[in-house]
Design an enzyme around this catalytic site. Sequence first.
Site, short mmCIF file in Angstrom:
data_model
loop_
_atom_site.label_atom_id
_atom_site.label_comp_id
_atom_site.label_asym_id
_atom_site.label_seq_id
_atom_site.Cartn_x
_atom_site.Cartn_y
_atom_site.Cartn_z
N PRO A 1 1.44 -1.10 0.56
CA PRO A 1 0.67 0.20 0.15
C PRO A 1 0.57 1.46 -0.17
O PRO A 1 1.97 1.37 1.12
CB PRO A 1 -0.37 0.17 1.03
N MET A 2 0.68 2.48 -1.15
CA MET A 2 1.50 3.46 -1.03
C MET A 2 0.59 4.56 -1.42
O MET A 2 -0.35 4.47 -2.15
CB MET A 2 2.73 3.72 -2.03
N GLN B 1 -6.20 -0.74 3.42
CA GLN B 1 -6.25 -1.16 4.20
C GLN B 1 -6.16 0.02 5.22
O GLN B 1 -6.45 0.94 4.55
CB GLN B 1 -4.19 -0.11 3.75
N CYS C 1 3.09 3.91 8.88
CA CYS C 1 3.35 4.52 8.35
C CYS C 1 3.75 6.20 9.52
O CYS C 1 3.61 5.84 9.73
CB CYS C 1 1.68 5.06 8.03
N HIS D 1 7.56 -4.51 7.88
CA HIS D 1 8.84 -3.62 6.90
C HIS D 1 9.64 -3.74 8.26
O HIS D 1 9.91 -3.38 9.13
CB HIS D 1 7.91 -2.20 7.19
N GLY E 1 12.84 -2.01 0.71
CA GLY E 1 14.01 -2.77 0.46
C GLY E 1 14.40 -3.32 -0.97
O GLY E 1 15.44 -3.66 -1.23
N GLY F 1 6.97 -2.61 -3.33
CA GLY F 1 6.78 -1.08 -2.54
C GLY F 1 6.77 -0.73 -3.97
O GLY F 1 6.31 -0.26 -5.29
N ARG F 2 8.02 0.51 -4.03
CA ARG F 2 8.63 1.94 -4.80
C ARG F 2 8.45 0.85 -6.49
O ARG F 2 8.90 0.92 -7.74
CB ARG F 2 9.35 2.47 -4.62
#
Length: 348
Positions: free
Chosen positions: A17-18, A70, A100, A171, A213, A233-234
């Site tokens: 989730p971002m 989320q 977060c 995370h 990462g 994620g990214r």
Amino acid sequence: MYADALKQHGKIFAVAPMIDWTDRHCRFLHRQLSRHALLYTEMIVADAIIHGPRERLLSYSPAEHPVALQLGGSDAGKLSEAVRIAADYGYDEINLNVGCPSDRVQSGTFGACLMRDPALVADLVAAMKQVSTVPVTVKCRIGVDDQEPAEVLPGFLDRMIGAGADAIWIHARKAWLQGLSPKENREIPPLDYELVHRMKRENPDVFLGINGGIADLGQAAGHLAVMDGVMLGRAAYQNAGLLAGVDELMEFGAVEKTRTADIDWLKLRDTMMAYADEVIASGGRLHHVTRHMVGLFQGFAGARRFRQILSAEATRPGAGVEVIAAAFAAVDIDGGPRAQPEEKRLAG
């Protein structure tokens, strides 16, 4: 859902989730690239679901399944009410954000700052479980601020397990609530994969997934040798083409490369054009869809021009789906991606 996925594939791959990124249009694109990846919404605050525009916040395409919602919050009553409301929308999982680190989240006393109060988080999970018809999970950090992760994480996990959490996604970085921006909190605190791996070894009967990462599917496969799940994620957002290798990874346990060459790019183009047409017809703008597509052709000849067309043309008033066709036409699809230097790989 977790039991079914584990029975079918033994492991779960998820896209993290971002906030501002994993909206419904992003998730629709990602689903075209992978059948099996578990997709997450952006974090939605419980108050917003209770008092805000529910349809806009919670609706999504049926094609997105499996998809998890989320939630953010620290009030058991509000979170329970948000879970009840969300039940009508058919999400496959409800996830509680305990990771977060943004100022906005801290001002509401939820997100990563909840790592300081595992008893409260356990109460929240138990309350959500009581009203949910789907798995309730937690996404957390390994600690915050001056906490020593090796000391606090085992106890935190014990609390979540005792409250009935169906899965815990970790995370593998500490979050610093003061002094670091959200972006810096994704990059500066050191990763401690070994601690997370140790948590899995010490909790063999509990679903534990890892995040943070992870840059590519090769790294993901390495973590899956230890963990029940891996979450990108990214990397998955900025280089969405790598998602084309996820199904192979889930079905066979390994992948030799990011299989962008195996994507039917023209079918993807046509699917996204049809989808964007529907979005525009319902009052949206082309850019709402195409902003998630700019990373599709990492390493391809013509990728820069592809990004330029989408970035410049899709934002113009009245822009239509012909912009997508023009952007795809700028790419040497048949040539495939060129090898990228190690230092240019994206961090996830």
